[in-house]
Design a protein around this motif. Structure first.
Motif, PDB file in Angstrom:
ATOM      1  N   ALA A   1      -3.444   2.678  -3.714  1.00  0.00           N
ATOM      2  CA  ALA A   1      -3.115   3.761  -4.830  1.00  0.00           C
ATOM      3  C   ALA A   1      -4.458   4.715  -4.567  1.00  0.00           C
ATOM      4  CB  ALA A   1      -3.399   3.257  -5.978  1.00  0.00           C
TER       5      ALA A   1
ATOM      6  N   VAL B   1       2.791   1.644  -3.464  1.00  0.00           N
ATOM      7  CA  VAL B   1       1.909   2.389  -4.580  1.00  0.00           C
ATOM      8  C   VAL B   1       1.214   3.829  -4.313  1.00  0.00           C
ATOM      9  CG1 VAL B   1      -0.186   1.278  -4.098  1.00  0.00           C
ATOM     10  CG2 VAL B   1       0.197   1.427  -6.407  1.00  0.00           C
ATOM     11  N   ASN B   2       1.025   3.911  -3.144  1.00  0.00           N
ATOM     12  CA  ASN B   2       0.522   5.294  -2.846  1.00  0.00           C
ATOM     13  C   ASN B   2       1.429   6.428  -3.109  1.00  0.00           C
ATOM     14  OD1 ASN B   2      -0.111   7.532  -0.615  1.00  0.00           O
ATOM     15  ND2 ASN B   2      -2.064   6.628  -0.923  1.00  0.00           N
TER      16      ASN B   2
ATOM     17  N   MET C   1       0.805  -1.159   0.108  1.00  0.00           N
ATOM     18  CA  MET C   1      -0.022  -0.021   0.065  1.00  0.00           C
ATOM     19  C   MET C   1       1.007   1.340   0.213  1.00  0.00           C
ATOM     20  SD  MET C   1      -2.998  -1.095   2.663  1.00  0.00           S
ATOM     21  CE  MET C   1      -3.757   0.534   2.586  1.00  0.00           C
TER      22      MET C   1
ATOM     23  N   VAL D   1      -3.153  -3.390  -3.728  1.00  0.00           N
ATOM     24  CA  VAL D   1      -2.435  -2.457  -4.431  1.00  0.00           C
ATOM     25  C   VAL D   1      -3.426  -1.306  -4.983  1.00  0.00           C
ATOM     26  CG1 VAL D   1      -1.153  -2.168  -6.802  1.00  0.00           C
ATOM     27  CG2 VAL D   1      -0.907  -4.257  -5.161  1.00  0.00           C
ATOM     28  N   ILE D   2      -4.640  -1.700  -5.255  1.00  0.00           N
ATOM     29  CA  ILE D   2      -5.517  -0.718  -5.605  1.00  0.00           C
ATOM     30  C   ILE D   2      -6.192   0.066  -4.631  1.00  0.00           C
ATOM     31  CG2 ILE D   2      -8.000  -0.398  -6.694  1.00  0.00           C
ATOM     32  CD1 ILE D   2      -7.602  -3.293  -8.131  1.00  0.00           C
TER      33      ILE D   2
ATOM     34  N   ALA E   1      -1.521  -3.347 -10.296  1.00  0.00           N
ATOM     35  CA  ALA E   1      -2.023  -4.415  -9.899  1.00  0.00           C
ATOM     36  C   ALA E   1      -1.843  -5.575 -10.859  1.00  0.00           C
ATOM     37  CB  ALA E   1      -3.448  -4.496  -9.119  1.00  0.00           C
TER      38      ALA E   1
ATOM     39  N   GLY F   1      -3.721   2.194  -9.605  1.00  0.00           N
ATOM     40  CA  GLY F   1      -3.314   0.785  -8.843  1.00  0.00           C
ATOM     41  C   GLY F   1      -3.978   0.004  -9.599  1.00  0.00           C
TER      42      GLY F   1
ATOM     43  N   TRP G   1      -7.269   4.712  -8.265  1.00  0.00           N
ATOM     44  CA  TRP G   1      -7.940   3.541  -8.585  1.00  0.00           C
ATOM     45  C   TRP G   1      -7.422   2.988  -9.672  1.00  0.00           C
ATOM     46  CZ3 TRP G   1     -10.960   2.632 -12.639  1.00  0.00           C
ATOM     47  CH2 TRP G   1     -11.548   3.729 -13.190  1.00  0.00           C
TER      48      TRP G   1
END
Length: 534
Positions: free
Chosen positions: A482, A242-243, A239, A478-479, A272, A268, A265
């Motif tokens: 982000a 990716v953020n 998290m 992951v989504i 992903a 992400g 999203w």
């Protein structure tokens, strides 16, 4: 394989609607509730021992420093004495020790079945799935990242240029810890009937301490480590990565005017998808990606740094002067130990992860009969990650005047400071940095997915069902990472990463004599081979 990928994507698609509708209010509500439920654990892990009225050091960092110092002394400066041997191993100079068509029955590794030696299973005379170089890049892909870019800026903003000195020292000491844990990772790894490797602290804690008559204690420590590793893989290894990659990407592409603004999203989901495609293939697929991506991204970043240093070469001696002059000042010490350790290592899983134990999971998959050979390779990690890359970042930040000592800097601001430093040399360098950050985040995520899956399989079994459950959950995070700003969740995950050192350091201390035996065995093999060749 394609059907699995389609299934994974079909599971992720419904997340879009939820991720897109995530609002700041919802983020704040989740953050508050989660913080209330987990703050006791986070506060305990990050509890500080006061040094002065204003300065304190978390107890976990003291454990890491003392442990690394002990191993440096116990193994008689293996950080220095083993350095060039490690380079030779990576180059393949000692590969003939592994492929001499003579299967040596070793006690260094075991299978889950009947303590069979995997050397007798494989006709190659060696167990493992990846080469020394691939194992090194797979582990480096999880450590080289935002800590090298943003963490250094944070450290210098707190302690000034002198913080760099302490950063180098910690990296040097960490080489010994890395050697110990990765040697043990290979020594106690397990190999299934298909030749797939399972290794890491879970196995050397349970099996190694069982050999010392502490079976229940070892099993307890292994389970604790596995739980913390899974949590850390979802948070700090996923998290957060990716953020922060999305935040910098959004900033460089126009901020509020960016086409991706508010569409975390979508970013992400793209990440992903690529992560899912890679991690489904296991460590072999991961290694095939990392042995190309890691050298590329490190080379790209280092070249950009070198160009800036080349443009400002006359300022380099003065920058080193500032580093050494400020190293023992109050601010230098505070910045080195608190800035680098707390801020830099916390946000990038300790930057080089020495003493945490995570890297030993990747190194366990190496093809070798000699556990100490991979331990030596592993000690190059902190050198590359911290001593080289972090120091170069610090020099650029100092030379370009991006650091204002005494200011509070977030990780996002730290990445922007480094971006501005690169932009001072060539206007389009921030785009290069953004690509590097995205690659750093991607490589960190795929490596941490492997770490988390290894821990998951230790707790829940090695079935394909268990494997795909974990990997699907990982891609979903992951989504979420982000799209949302769940800071309390990431803080908790960071605390779980820190807590991994507790069971790991206990095991490293108790099993250090085993590592010394493996080192002597490998050195003996090298000496015999060199004697024959001469």
């Amino acid at each position: 394989m394609k059907s699995i990928q389609l299934l994974l994507i079909s599971v992720l698609l419904p997340i879009f609607a939820v991720a897109q509708e995530t609002s700041e209010t919802l983020d704040a509500r989740i953050n508050e509730n989660f913080r209330n439920a987990t703050s006791w654990f986070t506060d305990a892990i990050f509890a500080e021992i006061p040094i002065t009225d204003e300065v304190g050091i978390p107890w976990v960092l003291i454990v890491l420093i003392l442990g690394a110092s002990y191993f440096t002394i116990y193994f008689k400066l293996i950080n220095i004495r083993g350095f060039f041997t490690a380079i030779k191993v990576v180059k393949g100079d000692y590969d003939n020790l592994e492929t001499n068509h003579h299967v040596e029955v070793s006690e260094s590794v075991h299978t889950t079945a009947s303590n069979d030696n995997p050397d007798t299973i494989r006709v190659e005379g060696e167990a493992g799935e990846v080469s020394h170089f691939q194992a090194l890049t797979a582990a480096l892909s999880a450590t080289v990242g935002l800590g090298n870019i943003a963490g250094v800026a944070i450290a210098l903003s707190i302690g000034g240029p002198g913080a760099t000195f302490w950063m180098i020292l910690v990296g040097f000491l960490g080489m010994a810890s890395k050697f110990v844990e990765c040697t043990l990772g290979v020594k106690y790894r397990e190999v299934d009937e298909n030749g797939v490797i399972f290794g890491g602290p879970m196995y050397y804690l349970s099996k190694g301490l069982s050999e010392k008559g502490m079976k229940r204690f070892g099993k307890f420590l292994a389970v604790v480590f596995a739980i913390m590793c899974i949590g850390g893989s979802f948070g700090g290894g996923n998290m957060f990565q990716v953020n922060q990659a999305f935040q910098l990407f959004q900033y460089v592409t126009g901020g509020e005017e960016s086409l991706f603004y508010g569409k975390g999203w979508l970013f992400g989901f793209i990440m992903a998808t690529f992560v899912g495609i890679v991690i489904i293939g296991g460590i072999k697929k991961i290694a095939k990606v990392t042995d190309k991506v890691v050298p590329l991204m490190v080379a790209t970043y280092v070249i950009a740094i070198l160009i800036i240093l080349g443009i400002n070469y006359q300022s380099i001696p003065a920058a080193f002067g500032e580093i050494f002059n400020g190293a023992f000042s109050y601010k230098g010490v505070a910045g080195g130990f608190i800035g680098v350790m707390i801020q830099g290592f916390k946000r990038a899983a300790f930057s080089n992860e020495a003493g945490i134990g995570s890297s030993s999971i990747a190194h366990s998959a190496v093809k070798t009969k000699y556990a100490a050979s991979e331990g030596l390779v592993a000690l190059l990690e902190p050198f590359i990650d911290t001593v080289v890359v972090c120091t170069m970042t610090a020099l650029v930040l100092i030379i370009t005047g991006q650091i204002a000592v005494g200011t509070e800097v977030t990780f996002e601001q730290g990445a922007i400071l480094t971006s501005n430093a690169l932009e001072s040399g060539i206007s389009w360098f921030p785009y290069v940095l953004t690509i590097a950050v995205i690659l750093f985040a991607f490589s960190s995520m795929i490596s941490w997915s492997y770490y988390g899956h290894q821990a998951w399989s230790y707790l829940f079994g090695r079935s394909k069902k268990a494997e795909y459950i974990y990997k699907t959950i990982f891609c979903v995070f992951v989504i979420i990472g982000a799209a949302a700003s769940l800071q309390a969740v990431v803080d908790f995950a960071d605390a779980m990463v820190f807590s991994m050192l507790v069971p790991n350091m206990i095991g490293l201390y108790l099993l250090a004599p085993k590592v010394k035996q493996e080192l002597q065995r490998y050195r003996k093999a090298i000496k015999q081979k060199e004697t024959i060749n001469n």
